[in-house]
Scaffold this motif. Structure first.
Motif, PDB file in Angstrom:
ATOM      1  N   SER A 122      -9.494   3.060   7.325  1.00 13.57           N
ATOM      2  CA  SER A 122      -8.283   2.272   7.514  1.00 13.57           C
ATOM      3  C   SER A 122      -8.542   0.807   7.196  1.00 13.57           C
ATOM      4  CB  SER A 122      -7.797   2.393   8.962  1.00 13.57           C
ATOM      5  OG  SER A 122      -7.512   3.723   9.293  1.00 13.57           O
ATOM      6  N   ARG A 123      -7.456   0.092   6.920  1.00 12.86           N
ATOM      7  CA  ARG A 123      -7.525  -1.361   6.860  1.00 12.86           C
ATOM      8  C   ARG A 123      -6.647  -1.905   7.969  1.00 12.86           C
ATOM      9  NH1 ARG A 123      -6.822  -5.793   1.900  1.00 12.86           N
ATOM     10  NH2 ARG A 123      -7.852  -7.472   3.084  1.00 12.86           N
ATOM     11  N   THR A 166     -14.762   0.415   6.454  1.00 10.64           N
ATOM     12  CA  THR A 166     -15.591   1.225   5.565  1.00 10.64           C
ATOM     13  C   THR A 166     -16.821   1.723   6.304  1.00 10.64           C
ATOM     14  OG1 THR A 166     -14.844  -0.136   3.712  1.00 10.64           O
ATOM     15  CG2 THR A 166     -16.767   1.248   3.342  1.00 10.64           C
ATOM     16  N   GLY A 220     -11.418  -6.508   7.158  1.00  5.73           N
ATOM     17  CA  GLY A 220     -10.473  -5.672   7.865  1.00  5.73           C
ATOM     18  C   GLY A 220     -10.527  -4.211   7.481  1.00  5.73           C
ATOM     19  N   THR A 221     -11.309  -3.858   6.453  1.00  5.03           N
ATOM     20  CA  THR A 221     -11.412  -2.459   6.045  1.00  5.03           C
ATOM     21  C   THR A 221     -12.565  -1.797   6.798  1.00  5.03           C
ATOM     22  OG1 THR A 221     -10.574  -2.994   3.838  1.00  5.03           O
ATOM     23  CG2 THR A 221     -11.703  -0.886   4.107  1.00  5.03           C
ATOM     24  N   ASN A 271     -10.739 -10.658   2.609  1.00  5.78           N
ATOM     25  CA  ASN A 271     -11.023  -9.335   2.061  1.00  5.78           C
ATOM     26  C   ASN A 271     -11.544  -8.372   3.118  1.00  5.78           C
ATOM     27  OD1 ASN A 271     -10.397 -10.100  -0.668  1.00  5.78           O
ATOM     28  ND2 ASN A 271     -12.345 -11.221  -0.724  1.00  5.78           N
ATOM     29  N   GLU A 283      -2.402  -0.826  11.398  1.00  8.90           N
ATOM     30  CA  GLU A 283      -3.382   0.049  10.766  1.00  8.90           C
ATOM     31  C   GLU A 283      -2.757   0.636   9.503  1.00  8.90           C
ATOM     32  OE1 GLU A 283      -5.978   4.155  11.423  1.00  8.90           O
ATOM     33  OE2 GLU A 283      -4.249   3.725  12.689  1.00  8.90           O
ATOM     34  N   THR A 310     -10.971 -11.747   7.815  1.00 11.09           N
ATOM     35  CA  THR A 310      -9.960 -10.753   8.180  1.00 11.09           C
ATOM     36  C   THR A 310      -8.571 -11.295   7.878  1.00 11.09           C
ATOM     37  OG1 THR A 310     -11.384  -9.967   9.968  1.00 11.09           O
ATOM     38  CG2 THR A 310      -9.082  -9.291  10.031  1.00 11.09           C
ATOM     39  N   TYR A 365       0.861  -1.190   0.000  1.00 15.69           N
ATOM     40  CA  TYR A 365       0.000   0.000   0.000  1.00 15.69           C
ATOM     41  C   TYR A 365       0.897   1.240   0.000  1.00 15.69           C
ATOM     42  CZ  TYR A 365      -3.403  -3.501   1.514  1.00 15.69           C
ATOM     43  OH  TYR A 365      -4.198  -4.620   1.601  1.00 15.69           O
TER      44      TYR A 365
END
Length: 359
Positions: free
Chosen positions: A105-106, A174, A171-172, A169, A97, A144, A57
């Motif tokens: 954050s993810r 949102t 852990g975000t 997928n 984080e 997660t 990232y």
């Protein structure tokens, strides 16, 4: 030479050939060996984790926070905490984080171990660590992604870091823009009921399994303790207890930083140095490595530290993120006369050997 003298010397010779650690000595040696594998296992694991996530990232920042501290903002982790205790001893040691100002954050749970044995011990540790990492679910059931480490530290031969990246997928964090939290405000401690909720089967909701479950209705909230726990770690690293207090809740250990700390366990933010051309403020300690005296300075870039002291966490994160790739790459400061390590968050650790003193 008398017979008694010869006998005494013979006994002494036999005794010296059998010299070995006492039971107390063996316990002490084993303790420090285990401590070394734990500390170095964690250190190398977190260094690799930050490197891997920063490469994956590249337009985000990566912060590592203690999982217990972050989770205690919303859960009674143990029976000593106020609220309904989770009652489950397995949990990851850290949460990574991956963040960007103004964006969700993810989060990646991190479980790490170390050993002085070999691959077979690491395989066992990876299996054990996976149980700990699986104790935190963010979003859907078993969705997660986590990072699981075991570091081999053999007496002879190269060190090896084993890393497993579990799929997922989730852990975000949102959430709708309108639910975004003001990071500058003090954190409100929540009381989330413990347990991880499996998906419904045949229209029936099964019983929760032990662990910590951050569901969608807590996504916006959870980003708040992650950011403020990270800020508390930075101010504590710089030795400023007073600046650390506002970033923690009571259950997170706020009282530890209130009042006067004992000199043996506390530190004071009363040191400043210019390192690689950048002014830093923080705290220092003098250590002894055998007969060598070493000074260690830990701190934060002065302008970023001022934001944290004044509780401008949003501004700190914005500026730290913008500068994450602009810090000097040099690892030695001639004026300081020692190694210097500056992290992307603006924190620094510097070491130097102090001149000897005449007796």
């Amino acid at each position: 030479m008398s017979g008694a003298t010869r006998s005494a010397r013979h006994r002494s010779s036999r005794s010296s050939r059998r010299a070995a650690l006492s039971a107390e000595g063996r316990d002490t040696a084993d303790y420090y060996k285990a401590l070394q594998s734990d500390e170095l296992g964690v250190g190398f694991a977190l260094a690799v984790a930050k490197h891997v996530l920063a490469r994956r990232y590249p337009d985000h920042s990566v912060s590592i926070v203690p999982a217990d501290a972050a989770l205690r903002a919303g859960f009674a982790v143990t029976g000593r905490d106020s609220g309904v205790p989770v009652g489950y001893r397995c949990r990851p040691q850290y949460l990574a984080e991956v963040w960007k100002p103004g964006r969700p954050s993810r989060v990646f749970p991190i479980a790490c171990k170390g050993n002085h044995s070999g691959a077979s011990a690491s395989h066992t540790q990876l299996a054990s660590a996976s149980v700990h990492a699986d104790a935190v679910h963010i979003g859907g059931w078993t969705d997660t992604a986590a990072l699981i480490f075991s570091t081999e530290l053999p007496v002879d031969g190269p060190m090896t870091v084993h890393l497993l990246h579990t799929p997922g997928n989730g852990g975000t964090l949102t959430h709708p823009v309108g639910e975004a939290r003001d990071l500058d405000k003090e954190l409100d401690q929540d009381n989330i009921f413990p347990g991880i909720l499996p998906p419904a089967q045949d229209g029936r909701t099964p019983e929760p399994v032990p662990g910590f479950h951050i569901q969608a209705n807590h996504f916006a909230w959870f980003q708040h303790p992650l950011a403020r726990t990270g800020a508390a770690g930075l101010t504590a690293f710089a030795g400023d207890a007073a600046a650390t207090v506002p970033y923690l809740t009571g259950r997170q250990g706020r009282k530890r930083y209130e009042g006067i700390s004992h000199a043996a366990i506390g530190s004071v933010q009363d040191a400043d140095h210019e390192l690689l051309g950048i002014p830093f403020v923080g705290t220092d300690h003098v250590l002894r490595l055998n007969r060598t005296r070493v000074e260690a300075f830990s701190g934060i870039a002065e302008d970023l530290f001022e934001h944290l002291v004044e509780r401008r966490l949003t501004r700190y994160r914005k500026e730290a993120h913008a500068r994450r790739s602009s810090w000097p790459n040099a690892t030695w400061d001639d004026d300081w006369d020692g190694p210097v390590s500056i992290h992307p968050d603006g924190s620094v650790l510097a070491l130097r050997v102090l001149p000897g003193r005449d007796c």
